[in-house]
Design a protein around this motif. Structure first.
Motif, short mmCIF file in Angstrom:
data_model
loop_
_atom_site.label_atom_id
_atom_site.label_comp_id
_atom_site.label_asym_id
_atom_site.label_seq_id
_atom_site.Cartn_x
_atom_site.Cartn_y
_atom_site.Cartn_z
N PRO A 84 6.74 -5.68 -3.92
CA PRO A 84 6.46 -4.80 -2.65
C PRO A 84 5.00 -4.70 -2.38
O PRO A 84 3.98 -4.82 -3.42
N GLY A 85 4.56 -4.69 -1.11
CA GLY A 85 3.33 -4.43 -0.74
C GLY A 85 2.10 -5.26 -1.05
O GLY A 85 0.89 -5.35 -0.72
N LEU A 86 2.52 -6.68 -1.39
CA LEU A 86 1.51 -7.89 -1.51
C LEU A 86 1.82 -8.86 -0.53
O LEU A 86 1.31 -9.99 -0.62
N GLY A 100 1.92 -3.80 4.73
CA GLY A 100 3.03 -3.33 3.70
C GLY A 100 3.95 -3.94 3.39
O GLY A 100 4.87 -3.44 2.40
N GLY A 101 4.25 -5.36 3.75
CA GLY A 101 5.37 -5.90 3.37
C GLY A 101 5.28 -6.70 1.88
O GLY A 101 4.17 -6.46 1.21
N SER A 102 6.30 -7.50 1.54
CA SER A 102 6.58 -7.84 0.26
C SER A 102 5.48 -9.12 0.38
O SER A 102 5.33 -9.86 1.19
N THR A 399 -7.97 -15.11 -11.97
CA THR A 399 -7.04 -14.28 -11.03
C THR A 399 -5.98 -13.59 -11.79
O THR A 399 -5.10 -14.21 -12.61
N PRO A 400 -5.83 -12.09 -11.71
CA PRO A 400 -4.75 -11.47 -12.25
C PRO A 400 -3.50 -11.61 -11.25
O PRO A 400 -3.58 -12.05 -10.22
N SER A 401 -2.37 -11.71 -12.00
CA SER A 401 -1.09 -11.74 -11.34
C SER A 401 -0.81 -10.43 -10.45
O SER A 401 -1.78 -9.27 -10.77
N HIS A 402 -0.09 -10.46 -9.66
CA HIS A 402 0.30 -9.26 -8.89
C HIS A 402 -1.03 -8.80 -7.94
O HIS A 402 -1.21 -7.82 -7.90
N ASN A 467 17.21 -1.12 -5.24
CA ASN A 467 15.99 -0.72 -4.36
C ASN A 467 15.18 0.21 -5.51
O ASN A 467 14.56 1.20 -5.47
N MET A 468 14.91 -0.42 -6.78
CA MET A 468 14.09 0.00 -7.66
C MET A 468 12.63 -0.79 -7.62
O MET A 468 12.60 -1.78 -8.11
N GLU A 469 11.96 -0.37 -7.01
CA GLU A 469 10.50 -1.32 -6.68
C GLU A 469 9.74 -0.79 -7.83
O GLU A 469 9.20 -0.05 -8.25
N VAL A 470 9.07 -1.95 -8.62
CA VAL A 470 8.06 -1.81 -9.58
C VAL A 470 6.83 -2.78 -9.32
O VAL A 470 6.91 -3.96 -8.74
N ASN A 471 5.68 -2.20 -9.14
CA ASN A 471 4.23 -2.84 -9.18
C ASN A 471 3.89 -3.34 -10.34
O ASN A 471 4.17 -2.54 -11.46
#
Length: 471
Positions: A84-86, A100-102, A399-402, A467-471
């Protein structure tokens, strides 16, 4: 069909494989919502002659595609969930496709396709009669929430494998021999009584008070747990208007430690803190176990075969244009970020990589004997059957992931790492299928290093979350 022929078959599919990575990248889907992504990969495998089983482990986006008959049975793991958010375009500055999209910040659009390319190539060798055995592609959803493979493992789909192979995009190429942390993911929901917070506070019992008391109690736990354990939490529901005493509030916890035993021990203490918070606030608490995973057990026997195949392939063939774009992305990273990422490498490799935008040459494992401070659901597979996995240089050095930089690379030059991964995995699978002694040694190693037989960390009543979003 020789190993070289298998590599050539994958090379002939390069355009199609790159196109698949682009399709997944352009349609990022979150954990257990990967409907189009799973269907794209599963249908491609079905068209190639694989028998596909859908809805594995109670998850609509999990599947297993099989080809061949009898032993040995080699599994190839694929992932395809986004974050999410990337959301990010393939440009060297922050510019979301959709605010705000994935986005595919971990490179699972590459991961799923690279593994697919390997599975298809091995299938063709079996089909031609040059190899015998079974190859399976495991469509694993929801890695980012550490759900997919754990629920698939509980369903028993890995039980008869002789070995499993997998990979992951990164900023360097090397086998992964380090450990990871076991983990429990639990949501605590407190129930109290609503009331007017000013007019009749004595009538209310705040569920939010209970959440805050629980979090405070856990903070005091920290000095009494081992240094390599981790506890994180997020308040997922904290009430509404300030003048209404919250009747319900929730907090979501991750508990991590180097072993299942220690993870369970710390979790029991966190449960006690939750009960204490409910007692102090005169509320009640409901515990929902979402998922849990084991610590990863790398199989050195197969990892060494994998490294041999990586070295046989050499460096990923990035172009000058690829390196220029990578350099532009790298310029947006801080020196501290780059140095922190390089710190994991051995000194000679660190010096060789430091001044490069892309370092695509394979290197020996740099994490052997270490414990990664994160978790992976690949770990559960590694307790069931020998597993080898590797990092492939998909992103600029440092480069970091995420990160949005990873998303930009994953939609562009990093697609070449998926083709490389397909060749490395297919070559390793070839070696395992033609030389039974490797599998025998790998099985002996697993028996010697695994503390006990695999047991699912999931309660019998646990169901795959949504719907369990994890960053």
């Amino acid at each position: 069909m020789s190993k070289h022929d298998i590599h050539e078959r994958i090379e002939a599919r390069r355009t199609d494989l790159v196109s698949l990575t682009r399709d997944l990248w352009a349609n990022p889907e979150l954990a257990l919502e990967e409907t189009a992504s799973a269907e794209l990969l599963a249908s491609t495998l079905s068209e190639e002659g694989f028998e596909v089983e859908y809805h594995v482990g109670g998850m609509p986006t999990a599947f297993v595609a099989s080809y061949g008959d009898g032993d040995p049975k080699i599994g190839i793991l694929g992932e395809y969930d986004a974050l999410p958010g990337l959301s990010q375009k393939s440009v060297p500055y922050r510019d979301p496709v959709e605010a705000g999209g994935s986005g595919h910040g971990c490179g699972h659009n590459l991961f799923g396709v690279g593994s697919l390319g390997a599975a298809v190539a091995v299938k063709e060798a079996i089909e031609s009669g040059d190899l015998s055995g079974t190859v399976r592609y495991y469509g694993c959803p929801a890695e980012e929430t550490l759900v997919g493979k754990v629920y698939m493992a509980r369903a028993g789909v890995f039980d008869d494998l002789d070995a499993a192979l997998t990979w992951h995009p990164s900023h360097v190429s090397a086998p992964w021999k380090g450990r990871s942390l076991a983990m429990n993911s639990i949501e605590y929901t407190f129930h109290g009584e609503s009331a007017h917070a000013a007019q009749s506070p004595e009538s209310g019992r705040s569920a939010l008070d209970a959440v805050e008391l629980m979090n405070t109690g856990v903070e005091f736990m920290r000095e009494h747990i081992s240094d390599d354990a981790r506890i994180h939490y997020s308040i997922t529901e904290g009430g509404g208007a300030p003048n209404v005493v919250p009747a319900e509030a929730s907090v979501w916890y991750f508990v991590r430690a180097p072993s299942r035993h220690t993870t369970e021990k710390i979790t029991d203490w966190v449960d006690d803190v939750a009960e204490g918070a409910a007692l102090m606030s005169q509320t009640t608490v409901k515990r929902r176990f979402i998922t849990g995973c084991h610590d990863y057990l790398a199989n050195d026997t197969i990892s060494d075969v994998l490294l041999s195949n990586m070295r046989e392939l050499g460096a990923i063939e990035y172009t000058e244009s690829d390196r220029e774009f990578a350099a532009e992305l790298q310029e947006t990273l801080s020196e501290e970020t780059i140095e922190n990422r390089l710190a994991d490498l051995q000194s000679d490799e660190r010096e060789a990589a430091r001044d490069r935008a892309l370092y695509a040459e394979p290197m020996a494992s740099f994490d052997e004997g270490t414990v990664m401070k994160g978790s992976t659901d690949v770990a559960d597979v590694s307790w069931i059957t020998p597993v080898a996995q590797f990092w492939a240089a998909s992103w600029p050095i440092g480069t970091p992931s995420h990160s949005w930089q990873a998303v930009a690379a994953n939609g562009d030059f990093a697609a070449k790492s998926a083709v490389y991964a397909a060749k490395a995995i297919a070559g390793t699978a070839y070696d395992l299928l033609v030389d039974p002694s490797i599998l025998e040694a790998a099985a002996e190693e697993l028996d010697a290093t695994r503390p006990s037989e695999y047991e699912t960390p999931l309660p019998e009543s646990a169901e795959p979350p949504t719907n369990m979003e994890v960053n």
